[in-house]
Scaffold this active site. Structure first.
Site, PDB file in Angstrom:
ATOM      1  N   ILE A  13      32.689  30.919 -26.280  1.00 64.70           N
ATOM      2  CA  ILE A  13      32.247  30.402 -24.982  1.00 64.70           C
ATOM      3  C   ILE A  13      33.434  30.354 -24.027  1.00 64.70           C
ATOM      4  O   ILE A  13      34.443  29.720 -24.327  1.00 64.70           O
ATOM      5  CB  ILE A  13      31.655  28.986 -25.110  1.00 64.70           C
ATOM      6  CG1 ILE A  13      30.509  28.965 -26.121  1.00 64.70           C
ATOM      7  CG2 ILE A  13      31.180  28.478 -23.757  1.00 64.70           C
ATOM      8  CD1 ILE A  13      30.024  27.567 -26.449  1.00 64.70           C
ATOM      9  N   GLY A  56      34.807  28.553 -29.473  1.00 67.11           N
ATOM     10  CA  GLY A  56      34.685  29.911 -30.011  1.00 67.11           C
ATOM     11  C   GLY A  56      34.622  30.942 -28.906  1.00 67.11           C
ATOM     12  O   GLY A  56      35.554  31.126 -28.122  1.00 67.11           O
ATOM     13  N   LYS A  65      39.215  19.068 -29.853  1.00 69.13           N
ATOM     14  CA  LYS A  65      38.678  19.832 -28.730  1.00 69.13           C
ATOM     15  C   LYS A  65      38.425  18.936 -27.525  1.00 69.13           C
ATOM     16  O   LYS A  65      38.620  19.358 -26.380  1.00 69.13           O
ATOM     17  CB  LYS A  65      37.399  20.547 -29.175  1.00 69.13           C
ATOM     18  CG  LYS A  65      37.660  21.581 -30.267  1.00 69.13           C
ATOM     19  CD  LYS A  65      36.382  22.091 -30.905  1.00 69.13           C
ATOM     20  CE  LYS A  65      36.680  23.069 -32.042  1.00 69.13           C
ATOM     21  NZ  LYS A  65      35.455  23.521 -32.742  1.00 69.13           N
ATOM     22  N   ASP A 106      37.549  17.427 -35.862  1.00 65.00           N
ATOM     23  CA  ASP A 106      37.594  18.742 -35.218  1.00 65.00           C
ATOM     24  C   ASP A 106      37.137  18.622 -33.764  1.00 65.00           C
ATOM     25  O   ASP A 106      37.787  19.134 -32.851  1.00 65.00           O
ATOM     26  CB  ASP A 106      36.694  19.716 -35.983  1.00 65.00           C
ATOM     27  CG  ASP A 106      36.557  21.056 -35.278  1.00 65.00           C
ATOM     28  OD1 ASP A 106      37.477  21.885 -35.388  1.00 65.00           O
ATOM     29  OD2 ASP A 106      35.527  21.271 -34.601  1.00 65.00           O
TER      30      ASP A 106
END
Length: 433
Positions: free
Chosen positions: A137, A135, A206, A202
């Site tokens: 960061i 997000g 990442k 998810d």
């Protein structure tokens, strides 16, 4: 290149797209001064141009991607649609038309990173994806710039806010998984179909992106060993507390000397003094270990319209500067160096196991024998009487995954209605044997 206005084309006006518009408006003066030109959204692609969007009435809405790709006044395309198609097709079209692309799309980056970077290089444009992990960061840009002097040995992250919220609730309130999931859905933290989050997929996407950047190679979703949190119970979390651990869903990428790159997502027992152990709720954090910087951690909100918009706009600013200085494609991550992957069976960890069996003499002896047969050494053993059964909790010394699988099978085959309730890895990065 002298330009007073950098034109933007926005693909998608959902939560993040709306956040991008709002942040660009709220901080226009500061952003434009940092860029050296004005950033202006020229057009936004939506499914339904007739839908009422309060506060966005001044935007020119289009429903055809060609209206954006063929517009000579649009310099940067911002993709915030999500999913692989048609998002991937639209981004490739934009780059072929000479437009830089900024995206928050972890699916496309994780699965088609090579293709996207090849297209950017061929068309001399930027392809930037800071918002695809964490997000708001900043982590992608540090890997590409600030931390490039390092040889990384480890990247560990809490990169899914839904599961971290759920595990935090289970830890703090002693709530069961099913109850917490319903609460997370009611609060809007979990989707009606939560599989991507609770199943670990998810986080796995990442993990693939982070591993690719950290180890200068190309890791795809298929390369990541994935376990979700669906089998983590309130009982396991209570045992974790007793053993002075907390339970987190971690995305992990490690360099294993002589064996290759190990990339995994799974629940993990973390010691309470680990920097990631205190990351709670919907917050995310990424812990990195490099041979120059040592240990560092990046922490913040991992989702939400405005935090994610912050990362998106940071990439837009970078792309705009590239246009103004005629230096697009200046930073291109080296995804193309093949590296060996460490087979899952060769990965090593400590393990926690909880099992139930008939409460009778010799229970611990039979369990210890099964572990010994599999070549697994026990670090600690707890036994208690629960509902006419013996509940046995074991923490092992460091073992290969293949040995732990063999031990699990051996225990499950023991007489006395033996049932393995859970097996969870125990992080040992800050511990000694």
């Amino acid at each position: 290149m002298k330009k007073d206005v950098i034109g933007l084309g926005l693909l998608g006006l959902g939560t993040v797209g709306t956040g991008v518009v709002q942040v660009l408006r709220d901080n226009a003066h500061e952003i434009d001064r940092k860029v050296g030109a004005s950033l202006k959204i020229k057009k936004a692609l939506v499914h339904n141009a007739g839908k009422k969007r309060p506060g966005l009435e001044d935007l020119e809405l289009v429903t055809d991607i060609d209206a954006i790709v063929s517009d000579p006044d649009i310099d940067i395309v911002i993709e915030l649609m999500g999913g692989t198609e048609p998002a991937k097709e639209y981004m490739l079209k934009a780059m072929a038309a000479g437009k830089s692309v900024v995206t928050a799309n972890k699916d496309v980056v994780a699965q088609f990173g090579l293709e996207m970077f090849a297209a950017a290089a061929e068309n001399h444009v930027d392809f930037l994806f800071e918002a695809s992990v964490g997000g708001g960061i900043p982590i992608i840009t540090p890997f590409k710039q600030c931390l490039t002097a390092n040889r990384f040995t480890e990247v560990m992250g809490i990169v899914n806010g839904t599961t971290n919220y759920m595990l935090t609730k289970m830890t703090e309130a002693g709530m069961d998984y099913d109850v917490v999931l319903k609460e997370a859905q009611a609060e809007g933290y979990a989707e009606a179909d939560p599989t991507a989050d609770v199943g670990g997929f998810d986080a796995a996407r990442k993990a693939a992106i982070l591993a690719s950047l950290a180890f200068n190679t190309h890791i795809t979703l298929e390369d990541v060993a994935v376990e979700g949190i669906t089998d983590v119970s309130a009982v396991d979390i209570e045992y974790a507390k007793k053993l002075d651990y907390v339970v987190k869903l971690l995305a992990i990428a490690r360099r294993v000397e002589g064996k290759g790159i190990d990339v995994r997502v799974h629940p993990t027992f973390l010691t309470k003094d680990h920097p990631l152990a205190s990351v709670n709720g919907v917050f995310n954090a990424i812990f990195v270990r490099g041979n120059a910087i040592g240990d560092a951690m990046f922490y913040g909100r991992g989702a939400g319209g405005r935090p994610t918009a912050s990362a998106v706009i940071a990439d837009v600013v970078e792309a705009a500067r590239g246009i103004l200085t005629d230096s697009r494609g200046r930073i291109n991550p080296e995804f193309f160096e093949p590296k060996q992957l460490c087979p899952l069976d060769e990965t090593e960890s400590r393990y926690y196991m909880r099992l139930r069996m008939d409460d009778r003499p010799g229970v611990l002896g039979s369990v210890a024998t099964a572990f010994g047969w599999a070549g697994v050494s026990l670090k600690s053993v707890l036994q208690r009487h629960v509902d006419d059964s013996a509940e046995v909790v074991i923490v092992t010394h460091t073992v290969k995954h293949s040995s732990m699988v063999a031990a699990t099978q051996a225990v499950a085959a023991l007489p006395g209605n033996a049932k393995v309730c859970s097996v969870i890895r125990v992080d040992k990065s800050l511990e000694t044997e």
